[in-house]
Design an enzyme around this catalytic site. Structure first.
Site, PDB file in Angstrom:
ATOM      1  N   LYS A  66       0.872  -1.198  -0.081  1.00 29.40           N
ATOM      2  CA  LYS A  66      -0.064   0.005   0.013  1.00 29.40           C
ATOM      3  C   LYS A  66       0.720   1.092   0.115  1.00 29.40           C
ATOM      4  O   LYS A  66       1.784   1.197   0.551  1.00 29.40           O
ATOM      5  CB  LYS A  66      -0.711   0.180   1.254  1.00 29.40           C
TER       6      LYS A  66
ATOM      7  N   SER B 292      -9.572   2.220   2.679  1.00 25.01           N
ATOM      8  CA  SER B 292      -8.681   2.883   1.939  1.00 25.01           C
ATOM      9  C   SER B 292      -7.690   1.985   1.205  1.00 25.01           C
ATOM     10  O   SER B 292      -7.262   2.291   0.234  1.00 25.01           O
ATOM     11  CB  SER B 292      -7.816   3.802   2.826  1.00 25.01           C
TER      12      SER B 292
ATOM     13  N   SER C 195      -9.883  -0.330   6.773  1.00 26.17           N
ATOM     14  CA  SER C 195      -9.364  -0.237   5.544  1.00 26.17           C
ATOM     15  C   SER C 195      -8.775  -1.329   5.166  1.00 26.17           C
ATOM     16  O   SER C 195      -8.221  -1.395   4.113  1.00 26.17           O
ATOM     17  CB  SER C 195      -8.392   0.903   5.665  1.00 26.17           C
TER      18      SER C 195
HETATM   19  N1  GLN Z   1     -13.058   4.502   5.953  1.00 23.83           N
HETATM   20  C1  GLN Z   1     -12.411   4.909   7.405  1.00 23.83           C
HETATM   21  C2  GLN Z   1     -12.098   6.414   7.085  1.00 23.83           C
HETATM   22  O1  GLN Z   1     -12.274   6.904   6.233  1.00 23.83           O
HETATM   23  C3  GLN Z   1     -11.329   3.958   7.643  1.00 23.83           C
HETATM   24  C4  GLN Z   1     -10.102   4.418   6.880  1.00 23.83           C
HETATM   25  C5  GLN Z   1      -8.985   3.558   7.393  1.00 23.83           C
HETATM   26  O2  GLN Z   1      -9.289   2.601   8.029  1.00 23.83           O
HETATM   27  N2  GLN Z   1      -7.907   3.958   6.987  1.00 23.83           N
HETATM   28  O3  GLN Z   1     -11.428   6.847   8.088  1.00 23.83           O
END
Ligand code: GLN
Length: 491
Positions: free
Chosen positions: A76, A151, A175
Site C-alpha cells: 500500500k 482505503s 481499511s
Molecule cells: N473509512 C475509514 C475512514 O475513512 C477508515 C479508513 C482506514 O481504516 N484507514 O477513516
C-alpha cells in the site's frame, strides 16, 4: 503459474524450479500492464522488482531461500519505500521519495519477497471507496464500475485480480477488512501494536495498524509471522511473542445483535450460511450484545479526525511534499500549499478534528468520544469472557458503484461494522463467504487482543470446507471493452 495461486503453491513452484522468480515477476508485471484500467497501482517498481527477483533466483540456487523468496507482493502506498515514491494517495506527497524503508517493508524484503510496486489508496487512508485518491480510484475487478473499497482498495483489488498473490494494507477504521470483503480476498487487521508503524505515513496514530491481504488465511498467517514483533523504532509496538496459530477446540462464536439485526435480508442469509458452516465444523454459536457499538462511528470520526489534524500539520510546504509556488510570505506559503496539496475529504477531517480539539469543544467532543471508546472496548472485553471469537458482517452491502455514495456521512456509515474493533485495538479479519449479485460477501471474525491466531485458525478451517476464497473475477477483458460490450448488449 499465475498469481491466483497461494503463496504456498508459488513457493513450491519456485523451489521445484518449475519457474524462476524472474519469470514469475515478469508474469505479474505483464498482468499489471494488461489490467492498467483497474488503476490498482500508483507506482510500478519494474526495475527494482526484476533486480529483486534475480537476487531471489540466486538465493534459491544457493539453497538459501527464505519464507517468501521470489514471491511477488505489493505495498500500500502508505508504507515508505527507499528510492520508490510514497504518495499516500495525495497530491501533497506525489513526488515524495522516502529516505528509508518502513519496518514492514524491510521485514518482508528480508524474507525474500519481491516488491512490484505501490498500490492505490484513499488520500492519507481517509475513505471507504478509494475515490479520495489524487490518482483516481482503483476499480473493483469483479465489476470495474464498482468501488474496490477503501482505503487499501488498490491492494485488495490487485490480489483479487491476480496481479499479485499478496499485498500489505493498513486499517484505521476498516481499511483492510472492508476492501477485502468488497474484492473477495482474505484480509487481516492485527491487534494494535502487533505490527510496527515505523515508516507508515500516520493518519490516526492510536488506531493505525498494518496488516495483509492474501488468497487465504494460511497465506495471511505466513505474512503476519514475518511482519509482527516489537520494533524499537515504534514505542507502541509490543513484545508479546509470536502469534500462536491455534485456538480452543471447539470455539464458542458470539454473534452480536447490534451487527446482525437489521441486516439486508439477502446479505444476512449469506452470512448466516457461513456461521452455520462454522457450526457444522464443530463450533458453538451464541448471540450476545455489544450495546455501545452503536455510538462507534460518531466516536471514531471525532477521534480519528482529531489525531489526523495533528499528524497532518507537518505538511507545511517547507519540510515535506507539495509546495505552492510564488507565495508572498510564509503564511501564504502554508495556506496555499495545504489548500492545493490536500483534497476535500482530508480538509474536512482536518477542520472537524481541529474543531473537536479546540478550547470550549474539547470536553464535549474529544473527551466524550474517548469515554465512548472506553465503553465500547469494555463491551468487547466482557463479551470475550463468554465467547472465544466474534463473528459479524464486514459491510452493510456488497461493493457499491463508484460515485454512488456522495454524502460524507453516508460514506462514514459504511464503516459501522469495522470501526468498533478498531476503537478497541482488537484483531479482526474478513474472509470471503459467498456471493450476492455476482459480488463477493465477507464475514468478519474478531478475536481478543493478541489472539489473531484464533481467527486465522478458524478461517483456515472454514476455507478447508468451502471454496469461496478460490473464486476470482475474470479480468481477461479490460474495463473499456467490458463497458463497450455491455453497451452493445443494451442496444
Ligand atoms: N473509512 C475509514 C475512514 O475513512 C477508515 C479508513 C482506514 O481504516 N484507514 O477513516
Amino acid at each position: 503459474m499465475n498469481a491466483h495461486e497461494s503463496i504456498a503453491e508459488l513457493r513450491r513452484g519456485l523451489l521445484d524450479k518449475r519457474y524462476s522468480a524472474v519469470e514469475l515477476t515478469e508474469h505479474c508485471l505483464a498482468e499489471i500492464d494488461t489490467s492498467a484500467s483497474l488503476n490498482c497501482f500508483i507506482t510500478v517498481a519494474r526495475d527494482e522488482a526484476v533486480a529483486a527477483a534475480k537476487a531471489a533466483d540466486a538465493a534459491i540456487a544457493r539453497g538459501e531461500a527464505g519464507p517468501l523468496t521470489g514471491v511477488p507482493l505489493a505495498h500500500k502506498d502508505v508504507f515508505c519505500t527507499e528510492g520508490v515514491r510514497t504518495t499516500c494517495g495525495s497530491r501533497m506527497l506525489a513526488n515524495f521519495i522516502a529516505p528509508y524503508d518502513a519496518t514492514v517493508v524491510s521485514k518482508l524484503a528480508a524474507a525474500g519477497a519481491v516488491c512490484l510496486g505501490k498500490t492505490n489508496m484513499d488520500e492519507f487512508a481517509m475513505g471507504s471507496s478509494n475515490e479520495t485518491s489524487w490518482f483516481g480510484p482503483a476499480r473493483n475487478p469483479w465489476d470495474p464500475e464498482r468501488a474496490p473499497g477503501g482505503s487499501s482498495g488498490g491492494s485488495a483489488a490487485a490480489v483479487s485480480a491476480g496481479l499479485v498473490p499478496c499485498a500489505t494494507g493498513t486499517d484505521t477504521g476498516g481499511s483492510i477488512r472492508q476492501p477485502a470483503a468488497f474484492c473477495g480476498v482474505t484480509g487481516l487487521k492485527p491487534t494494535y501494536g502487533r505490527v510496527s508503524r515505523y515508516g507508515m505515513v500516520a493518519f490516526a496514530s492510536s488506531l493505525d495498524q498494518g496488516g495483509a491481504f492474501a488468497r487465504d488465511a494460511d497465506d495471511v498467517a505466513t505474512l503476519l509471522k514475518i511482519m509482527e514483533g516489537h520494533d524499537p523504532r515504534d514505542s507502541t509496538s509490543t513484545d508479546t511473542g509470536p502469534t500462536a496459530f491455534r485456538g480452543p477446540e471447539p470455539m464458542t462464536i458470539g454473534l452480536p445483535a447490534e451487527y446482525w439485526d437489521n441486516l439486508d435480508a439477502a446479505m444476512g442469509a449469506r452470512l448466516e450460511a457461513a456461521t452455520r458452516e462454522l457450526e457444522a465444523a464443530g463450533h458453538a454459536l451464541t448471540t450476545l450484545s455489544l450495546p455501545h457499538t452503536r455510538a462507534a462511528v460518531s466516536a471514531y470520526y471525532v477521534i480519528a479526525s482529531a489525531e489526523a489534524s495533528a499528524n497532518l500539520s507537518r505538511y507545511d510546504g517547507v519540510r515535506f511534499g507539495y509546495r505552492a509556488e510564488a507565495s508572498e510570505d510564509i503564511d501564504e506559503l502554508y495556506r496555499r500549499s495545504r489548500a492545493e496539496g490536500f483534497g476535500a475529504e482530508v480538509k474536512r477531517r482536518i477542520l472537524t478534528g481541529t474543531y473537536a480539539l479546540s478550547i470550549g469543544y474539547y470536553d464535549a467532543y474529544y473527551l466524550q468520544a474517548q469515554r465512548v471508546r472506553r465503553l465500547i472496548r469494555q463491551d468487547f472485553l466482557d463479551a470475550f469472557n463468554r465467547v472465544d471469537v466474534i463473528a459479524a458482517p464486514v459491510t452493510p452491502s456488497v461493493a457499491f458503484e463508484l460515485g454512488a455514495v456522495t454524502d460524507p456521512v453516508d460514506m462514514y456509515r459504511q464503516d459501522a461494522f469495522t470501526i468498533p474493533a478498531s476503537l478497541s485495538g482488537l484483531p479482526a479479519m474478513s474472509m470471503p463467504c459467498g456471493m450476492l449479485d455476482r459480488l463477493p460477501v465477507g464475514l468478519q471474525l474478531i478475536a481478543p487482543h493478541f489472539e489473531e491466531g484464533r481467527i486465522l485458525n478458524l478461517a483456515a478451517q472454514y476455507q478447508r470446507r468451502t471454496d469461496w476464497h478460490r473464486r476470482h473475477p475474470d479480468i481477461s477483458i479490460d474495463a473499456g471493452s467490458r463497458a463497450e460490450r455491455e453497451g452493445a448488449d443494451a442496444v
